[in-house]
Scaffold this motif. Sequence first.
Motif, mmCIF file in Angstrom:
data_model
loop_
_atom_site.group_PDB
_atom_site.id
_atom_site.type_symbol
_atom_site.label_atom_id
_atom_site.label_comp_id
_atom_site.label_asym_id
_atom_site.label_seq_id
_atom_site.Cartn_x
_atom_site.Cartn_y
_atom_site.Cartn_z
ATOM 1 N N PHE A 170 -4.326 2.347 -4.671
ATOM 2 C CA PHE A 170 -4.841 2.757 -3.371
ATOM 3 C C PHE A 170 -4.653 1.686 -2.305
ATOM 4 O O PHE A 170 -5.126 1.844 -1.181
ATOM 5 C CB PHE A 170 -6.325 3.130 -3.491
ATOM 6 N N LYS A 171 -3.972 0.614 -2.660
ATOM 7 C CA LYS A 171 -3.661 -0.410 -1.664
ATOM 8 C C LYS A 171 -2.350 -0.062 -0.958
ATOM 9 O O LYS A 171 -1.496 0.628 -1.505
ATOM 10 C CB LYS A 171 -3.573 -1.785 -2.325
ATOM 11 N N GLU A 172 -2.199 -0.547 0.246
ATOM 12 C CA GLU A 172 -1.002 -0.248 1.033
ATOM 13 C C GLU A 172 0.223 -0.872 0.384
ATOM 14 O O GLU A 172 0.215 -2.056 0.019
ATOM 15 C CB GLU A 172 -1.174 -0.775 2.453
ATOM 16 N N LEU A 173 1.266 -0.072 0.227
ATOM 17 C CA LEU A 173 2.484 -0.547 -0.425
ATOM 18 C C LEU A 173 3.270 -1.475 0.500
ATOM 19 O O LEU A 173 3.260 -1.292 1.729
ATOM 20 C CB LEU A 173 3.361 0.636 -0.827
ATOM 21 N N PRO A 174 3.949 -2.469 -0.070
ATOM 22 C CA PRO A 174 4.799 -3.337 0.752
ATOM 23 C C PRO A 174 5.889 -2.537 1.451
ATOM 24 O O PRO A 174 6.279 -1.454 1.006
ATOM 25 C CB PRO A 174 5.382 -4.325 -0.265
ATOM 26 N N SER A 198 -11.911 -6.216 -3.818
ATOM 27 C CA SER A 198 -11.382 -7.284 -2.968
ATOM 28 C C SER A 198 -10.643 -8.354 -3.765
ATOM 29 O O SER A 198 -9.865 -9.127 -3.208
ATOM 30 C CB SER A 198 -12.513 -7.927 -2.165
ATOM 31 N N THR A 199 -10.876 -8.412 -5.084
ATOM 32 C CA THR A 199 -10.203 -9.418 -5.904
ATOM 33 C C THR A 199 -8.825 -8.957 -6.372
ATOM 34 O O THR A 199 -8.052 -9.758 -6.884
ATOM 35 C CB THR A 199 -11.062 -9.766 -7.129
ATOM 36 N N VAL A 200 -8.524 -7.666 -6.235
ATOM 37 C CA VAL A 200 -7.212 -7.138 -6.617
ATOM 38 C C VAL A 200 -6.310 -7.228 -5.402
ATOM 39 O O VAL A 200 -6.445 -6.467 -4.435
ATOM 40 C CB VAL A 200 -7.319 -5.676 -7.105
ATOM 41 N N LEU A 201 -5.392 -8.178 -5.418
ATOM 42 C CA LEU A 201 -4.570 -8.465 -4.246
ATOM 43 C C LEU A 201 -3.267 -7.675 -4.240
ATOM 44 O O LEU A 201 -2.719 -7.391 -3.175
ATOM 45 C CB LEU A 201 -4.261 -9.970 -4.184
ATOM 46 N N LYS A 202 -2.763 -7.324 -5.419
ATOM 47 C CA LYS A 202 -1.466 -6.647 -5.483
ATOM 48 C C LYS A 202 -1.626 -5.142 -5.374
ATOM 49 O O LYS A 202 -2.643 -4.575 -5.749
ATOM 50 C CB LYS A 202 -0.747 -7.000 -6.786
ATOM 51 N N ALA A 203 -0.583 -4.504 -4.877
ATOM 52 C CA ALA A 203 -0.534 -3.045 -4.828
ATOM 53 C C ALA A 203 0.238 -2.532 -6.041
ATOM 54 O O ALA A 203 1.122 -3.211 -6.567
ATOM 55 C CB ALA A 203 0.138 -2.578 -3.541
ATOM 56 N N ALA A 204 -0.113 -1.353 -6.491
ATOM 57 C CA ALA A 204 0.578 -0.712 -7.608
ATOM 58 C C ALA A 204 1.202 0.589 -7.114
ATOM 59 O O ALA A 204 0.764 1.159 -6.114
ATOM 60 C CB ALA A 204 -0.390 -0.440 -8.761
ATOM 61 N N LYS A 207 -5.401 -1.568 -12.074
ATOM 62 C CA LYS A 207 -4.246 -0.747 -11.707
ATOM 63 C C LYS A 207 -4.664 0.429 -10.835
ATOM 64 O O LYS A 207 -3.958 0.803 -9.899
ATOM 65 C CB LYS A 207 -3.526 -0.253 -12.962
ATOM 66 N N LEU A 208 -5.811 1.021 -11.148
ATOM 67 C CA LEU A 208 -6.295 2.135 -10.331
ATOM 68 C C LEU A 208 -6.585 1.667 -8.908
ATOM 69 O O LEU A 208 -6.250 2.355 -7.931
ATOM 70 C CB LEU A 208 -7.558 2.732 -10.955
ATOM 71 N N GLU A 238 3.154 0.836 -12.095
ATOM 72 C CA GLU A 238 3.654 -0.535 -12.173
ATOM 73 C C GLU A 238 3.224 -1.301 -10.939
ATOM 74 O O GLU A 238 3.051 -0.746 -9.854
ATOM 75 C CB GLU A 238 5.181 -0.553 -12.280
ATOM 76 N N TRP A 239 3.039 -2.607 -11.095
ATOM 77 C CA TRP A 239 2.734 -3.469 -9.969
ATOM 78 C C TRP A 239 3.954 -3.578 -9.065
ATOM 79 O O TRP A 239 5.098 -3.644 -9.538
ATOM 80 C CB TRP A 239 2.312 -4.855 -10.428
ATOM 81 N N CYS A 240 3.732 -3.583 -7.776
ATOM 82 C CA CYS A 240 4.839 -3.749 -6.829
ATOM 83 C C CYS A 240 5.382 -5.175 -6.916
ATOM 84 O O CYS A 240 4.651 -6.111 -7.231
ATOM 85 C CB CYS A 240 4.363 -3.478 -5.398
ATOM 86 N N ASP A 241 6.666 -5.307 -6.650
ATOM 87 C CA ASP A 241 7.284 -6.629 -6.665
ATOM 88 C C ASP A 241 6.700 -7.487 -5.567
ATOM 89 O O ASP A 241 6.432 -7.033 -4.456
ATOM 90 C CB ASP A 241 8.791 -6.524 -6.467
#
Length: 383
Positions: A342-346, A125-131, A337-338, A379-382
């Motif tokens: 698995f987070k939804e991409l922008p 829950s603390t990882v807010l960005k998508a990769a 990063k892992l 890579e982290w999404c913009d």
Amino acid sequence: PAVPAAGAARPAPSATSSGNPMQEVGDQQQVINWSSRWAQELHNAVRNKQRRGLRYKITNIRGEELREGDDRPGELVNVPPRGDFPLCVAVRRPSEAASPTSPTSPRRRREARAAPSSAAVVDPSTVLKAAKLKSDFGDEANLQPIRSALTPDAPANLLLGRFRLDGISGPDPLHTLGQPPNAEDLISVACRTCGSRYSCEEGRRIAAGEPQRSRRRTEVAVEKATIPWTPNWPREVERWLEEDEFLIRTRHNTPLPEQPEETDFPLSVKQRQVRSEHQMPCGHTIPVWKYQGFLQLSDPRTTDTLVVLFETRGELFGMHPGQAALDESYNRQFQEKLIGLFKELPEGQFHVLAMRRQGSGAGGGDVSGGWILEGTSVEWCDD
């Protein structure tokens, strides 16, 4: 662009003058003299300290500490002028690097370096960005669906895009789909001599073991590749020089100059074998840290699925697997990063990966490793 050649930092000369600021920096020192290769020497010296779990600092000839860049350790934010040389990479004294209760004997320091190797606990829950997976090979017009890899006449190289990442696992059976794996499941250490493979936990025990009595030595091994004269040669050279174990020579077997001429090509890439300080259970002393596992992909528009093998030493996750295994901060970055994968991409962003077919048989993508990942990074999404 200027491309530094790989080199080894030289030990600091002994000094008797009390005015030499390098005497006051630390107990173990390496001096980087001014040359066309100073940047690569500095990078190698820093990586050596990091792999051994040591704290260090970089100072100029006046004893002023220089600040490193955030992206790649060993690179300075501002290029020091020639008058600042020689630079000094020094291990911090125990009084600076540790608390009063820290271990002081060499053996206890080695054990302490291996101790923080337990996996960093990261709350998803603390990882807010998508990769996302990204490749520099080809462009959007070359993207293919998963189905193109499942036909018997599939080409040897494919650029996949617009797929869904269902799972990542280590060499053992596939991890639960839709859930990020434990970072340690993807890291292993192999013996370069006999090929024996050990888990991340076993690799840490090897790294914490007693050093061998024999000195470290470096040998140039067989030629691995050649780099012809093309407009893309600087990128090819940099790709090989990111790993300490590769040495690049001109066609005349001379060191790579700062600005190679066309007559220096083709360049040869040779692999250097570095004897490890520690012995593995198989009795050999040349461990190789790797990321190894499988990606399970699916096409959201069809029922097509594909399994892609990956086996890499750093380019996929942007850090050396030995760092991710032995350093808690790198382990945390790796795990984040892992989770981000698995987070939804922008909206408007998607995964892209490059892969090649293993062997000359039919295409297919099966668990036996019919397709191998290459030229791809996380890579982290913009924002």
